[in-house]
Enzyme design. Structure first.
Site, PDB file in Angstrom:
ATOM      1  N   LYS A 117       0.803  -1.130   0.105  1.00 52.15           N
ATOM      2  CA  LYS A 117       0.035  -0.116  -0.122  1.00 52.15           C
ATOM      3  C   LYS A 117       0.808   1.349   0.071  1.00 52.15           C
ATOM      4  O   LYS A 117       0.430   2.246  -0.582  1.00 52.15           O
ATOM      5  CB  LYS A 117      -0.896   0.060   1.207  1.00 52.15           C
ATOM      6  CG  LYS A 117      -2.228  -0.904   1.065  1.00 52.15           C
ATOM      7  CD  LYS A 117      -3.349  -0.284   0.345  1.00 52.15           C
ATOM      8  CE  LYS A 117      -4.297  -0.828  -0.238  1.00 52.15           C
ATOM      9  NZ  LYS A 117      -5.079  -1.740   1.140  1.00 52.15           N
ATOM     10  N   LYS A 197      -3.233 -10.825  -9.021  1.00 50.93           N
ATOM     11  CA  LYS A 197      -4.521 -10.474  -8.155  1.00 50.93           C
ATOM     12  C   LYS A 197      -5.482  -9.758  -8.915  1.00 50.93           C
ATOM     13  O   LYS A 197      -5.340  -8.735  -9.165  1.00 50.93           O
ATOM     14  CB  LYS A 197      -3.928 -10.000  -6.678  1.00 50.93           C
ATOM     15  CG  LYS A 197      -5.233  -9.766  -5.649  1.00 50.93           C
ATOM     16  CD  LYS A 197      -4.867  -9.262  -4.446  1.00 50.93           C
ATOM     17  CE  LYS A 197      -6.131  -8.838  -3.833  1.00 50.93           C
ATOM     18  NZ  LYS A 197      -5.994  -7.485  -3.033  1.00 50.93           N
ATOM     19  N   LYS A 200      -9.720  -4.167  -7.066  1.00 46.75           N
ATOM     20  CA  LYS A 200     -10.333  -2.885  -7.748  1.00 46.75           C
ATOM     21  C   LYS A 200      -9.410  -1.766  -8.095  1.00 46.75           C
ATOM     22  O   LYS A 200      -9.508  -1.264  -9.238  1.00 46.75           O
ATOM     23  CB  LYS A 200     -11.353  -2.384  -6.762  1.00 46.75           C
ATOM     24  CG  LYS A 200     -12.076  -1.208  -6.945  1.00 46.75           C
ATOM     25  CD  LYS A 200     -13.112  -0.935  -6.137  1.00 46.75           C
ATOM     26  CE  LYS A 200     -13.742   0.592  -6.546  1.00 46.75           C
ATOM     27  NZ  LYS A 200     -13.582   1.086  -7.946  1.00 46.75           N
TER      28      LYS A 200
HETATM   29  P1  TYM Z   1     -11.316  -6.181   1.094  1.00 50.56           P
HETATM   30  O1  TYM Z   1     -12.465  -5.447   0.702  1.00 50.56           O
HETATM   31  O2  TYM Z   1      -9.986  -5.812   0.430  1.00 50.56           O
HETATM   32  O3  TYM Z   1     -11.346  -7.816   0.526  1.00 50.56           O
HETATM   33  C1  TYM Z   1     -12.553  -8.433   1.013  1.00 50.56           C
HETATM   34  C2  TYM Z   1     -12.342 -10.095   0.996  1.00 50.56           C
HETATM   35  O4  TYM Z   1     -12.202 -10.224  -0.419  1.00 50.56           O
HETATM   36  C3  TYM Z   1     -10.925 -11.093  -0.661  1.00 50.56           C
HETATM   37  N1  TYM Z   1     -10.419 -10.889  -2.036  1.00 50.56           N
HETATM   38  C4  TYM Z   1      -9.962 -11.694  -2.858  1.00 50.56           C
HETATM   39  N2  TYM Z   1      -9.675 -13.041  -2.790  1.00 50.56           N
HETATM   40  C5  TYM Z   1      -9.517 -13.772  -3.811  1.00 50.56           C
HETATM   41  N3  TYM Z   1      -8.913 -13.210  -4.626  1.00 50.56           N
HETATM   42  C6  TYM Z   1      -8.808 -11.898  -4.937  1.00 50.56           C
HETATM   43  N4  TYM Z   1      -8.499 -11.477  -6.158  1.00 50.56           N
HETATM   44  C7  TYM Z   1      -9.410 -11.116  -3.892  1.00 50.56           C
HETATM   45  N5  TYM Z   1      -9.501  -9.734  -3.634  1.00 50.56           N
HETATM   46  C8  TYM Z   1     -10.089  -9.692  -2.669  1.00 50.56           C
HETATM   47  C9  TYM Z   1     -10.107 -10.467   0.616  1.00 50.56           C
HETATM   48  O5  TYM Z   1      -9.192 -11.550   0.905  1.00 50.56           O
HETATM   49  C10 TYM Z   1     -10.932 -10.267   1.664  1.00 50.56           C
HETATM   50  O6  TYM Z   1     -11.173 -11.674   2.301  1.00 50.56           O
HETATM   51  N6  TYM Z   1      -8.811  -6.214   5.324  1.00 50.56           N
HETATM   52  C11 TYM Z   1      -9.918  -6.802   4.544  1.00 50.56           C
HETATM   53  C12 TYM Z   1     -11.285  -6.240   5.499  1.00 50.56           C
HETATM   54  C13 TYM Z   1     -11.385  -6.677   6.927  1.00 50.56           C
HETATM   55  C14 TYM Z   1     -11.426  -7.960   7.330  1.00 50.56           C
HETATM   56  C15 TYM Z   1     -11.548  -7.973   8.752  1.00 50.56           C
HETATM   57  C16 TYM Z   1     -11.546  -9.300   6.996  1.00 50.56           C
HETATM   58  C17 TYM Z   1     -11.216  -5.731   7.952  1.00 50.56           C
HETATM   59  N7  TYM Z   1     -11.547  -6.424   8.986  1.00 50.56           N
HETATM   60  C18 TYM Z   1     -11.484  -8.776   9.852  1.00 50.56           C
HETATM   61  C19 TYM Z   1     -11.345 -10.332   8.063  1.00 50.56           C
HETATM   62  C20 TYM Z   1     -11.494 -10.047   9.347  1.00 50.56           C
HETATM   63  C21 TYM Z   1      -9.993  -6.535   3.368  1.00 50.56           C
HETATM   64  O7  TYM Z   1      -8.905  -6.175   2.803  1.00 50.56           O
HETATM   65  O8  TYM Z   1     -11.061  -6.514   2.698  1.00 50.56           O
END
Ligand code: TYM
Length: 332
Positions: A117, A197, A200
């Site tokens: 990031k 990966k 967005k």
């Molecule tokens: P976020 O919004 O980036 O992603 C949400 C979920 O989608 C999964 N994901 C993917 N899985 C497989 N392939 C991909 N290309 C891909 N892109 C996204 C992410 O692994 C995630 O599971 N930090 C978390 C949000 C969060 C969270 C938490 C999750 C905040 N607190 C506590 C679990 C427990 C996140 O970045 O979400």
């Protein structure tokens, strides 16, 4: 004796449209766990975490209910699962502050997602970004989750959560169980641009809202095995992102056939892409239909979030009280 339910917890940021990576890597598993006996599920929209990239406030306000609609359309039932907005539980911010006291900054500096990031937004390496994993640990430890279903990219954060829980327990006495990630389902859905990966900010996604035509237009120009220049060239499916996508969305027989026919050049990339577009559309269609039905009642979303927030708060408040007490804090 009654067996205690395992607590499942996960969240999704409100960064805009949900994509196929979010669905296959996370949301689909949330629904499966909710519908399996023996689990008590907490799912939320991580709006505090969303602020780490400084979104426009008005956009955040529209994106958040959009994610809730996606949760509901995918099959999350607010009667079975506790569905809430992270910021509706302000105790999480306090818990983040408290567990931050046992989090060495070295752990946070080493975190691969922080490094990535910081590279992507060098002009905005803010404190929230640095402590992102601590807030995530608060999310997980707040309802004392046992199981965390996430995509592969989030595994380092679950590791840091375990580290923090362990440190806290050994310094102050046991409060937390050590949560585990749902490893066997922790996948990484690749992007349409040939990178590993779908994301967005990478602009390489298929969105859950994409029409059949939009899916096709994106796949038509998606990157495949770059060495396969002519249709008669044998392909290398094991190096091709679209073959990996087939593995996530197509039936085993079809995946096997694609593998053989690509290697022998019996089919070209366009044939492979057409099949893939069909199978992805078959996943998106029902999601989109349910989304339209639910979207008819905007008050419903507000009510779901209100009820879920209250329920989550009750439980998380108890953990925070326990943590405060262990750390020697008194509410005067
Ligand atoms: P976020 O919004 O980036 O992603 C949400 C979920 O989608 C999964 N994901 C993917 N899985 C497989 N392939 C991909 N290309 C891909 N892109 C996204 C992410 O692994 C995630 O599971 N930090 C978390 C949000 C969060 C969270 C938490 C999750 C905040 N607190 C506590 C679990 C427990 C996140 O970045 O979400």
């Amino acid at each position: 004796m009654l067996q205690e339910k395992q607590v499942v917890l996960s969240g999704i940021r409100a960064t805009g449209k949900m994509h196929l990576g979010n669905y296959l890597g996370a949301m689909k598993n949330f629904v499966d766990l909710q519908n399996t006996e023996g689990y008590q599920c907490f799912y939320f929209v991580a709006d505090y975490h969303t602020l780490t990239t400084n979104p426009d406030p008005d956009e955040l306000k529209t994106n958040l209910p959009g994610i809730v609609l996606d949760y509901l359309a995918a099959g999350i039932d607010p009667e079975k699962s506790t569905l809430y907005a992270q910021s509706s539980v302000p105790e999480l911010a306090e818990l983040c502050l408290l567990i931050g006291m046992v989090t060495p900054i070295g752990e946070l500096m080493r975190c691969p997602t922080f490094k990535e990031k910081a590279r992507k937004q060098p002009d905005n390496v803010n404190h929230g970004l640095f402590t992102y994993p601590v807030l995530m640990a608060a999310d997980i430890l707040g309802p004392k989750a046992d199981l965390v279903p996430v995509g592969e990219d989030q595994l380092p954060h679950v590791e840091i959560t375990r580290f923090i829980a362990n440190r806290f327990n050994s310094r102050y006495g046991k409060v937390f169980e050590l949560p585990v990630a749902l490893m066997e389902k922790a996948i990484r859905v690749p992007g349409l641009d040939g990178t590993d990966k779908m994301g967005k900010s990478e602009g390489n996604t298929i969105d859950l809202s994409d029409s059949a035509d939009a899916v096709w237009e994106k796949l038509r120009v998606a990157v495949t095995d770059e060495q396969r220049e002519r249709r008669s060239d044998p392909g290398r499916p094991y190096l091709c992102n679209l073959y990996a996508l087939h593995e996530f969305v197509s039936l085993t027989d079809i995946v096997k056939a694609i593998d053989e026919e690509c290697r022998s050049a019996t089919i070209g990339c366009i044939d492979c892409k057409k099949k893939l577009a069909e199978n992805i559309t078959a996943i998106l269609d029902p999601l989109q239909q349910r989304r339209v039905e639910i979207a008819k009642g905007p008050d419903y979303i507000r009510q779901v979030l209100h009820d879920g927030g209250q329920r989550a708060r009750e439980i998380i408040k108890e953990t925070v009280a326990e943590v405060r007490q262990k750390m020697g804090l008194i509410m005067y």
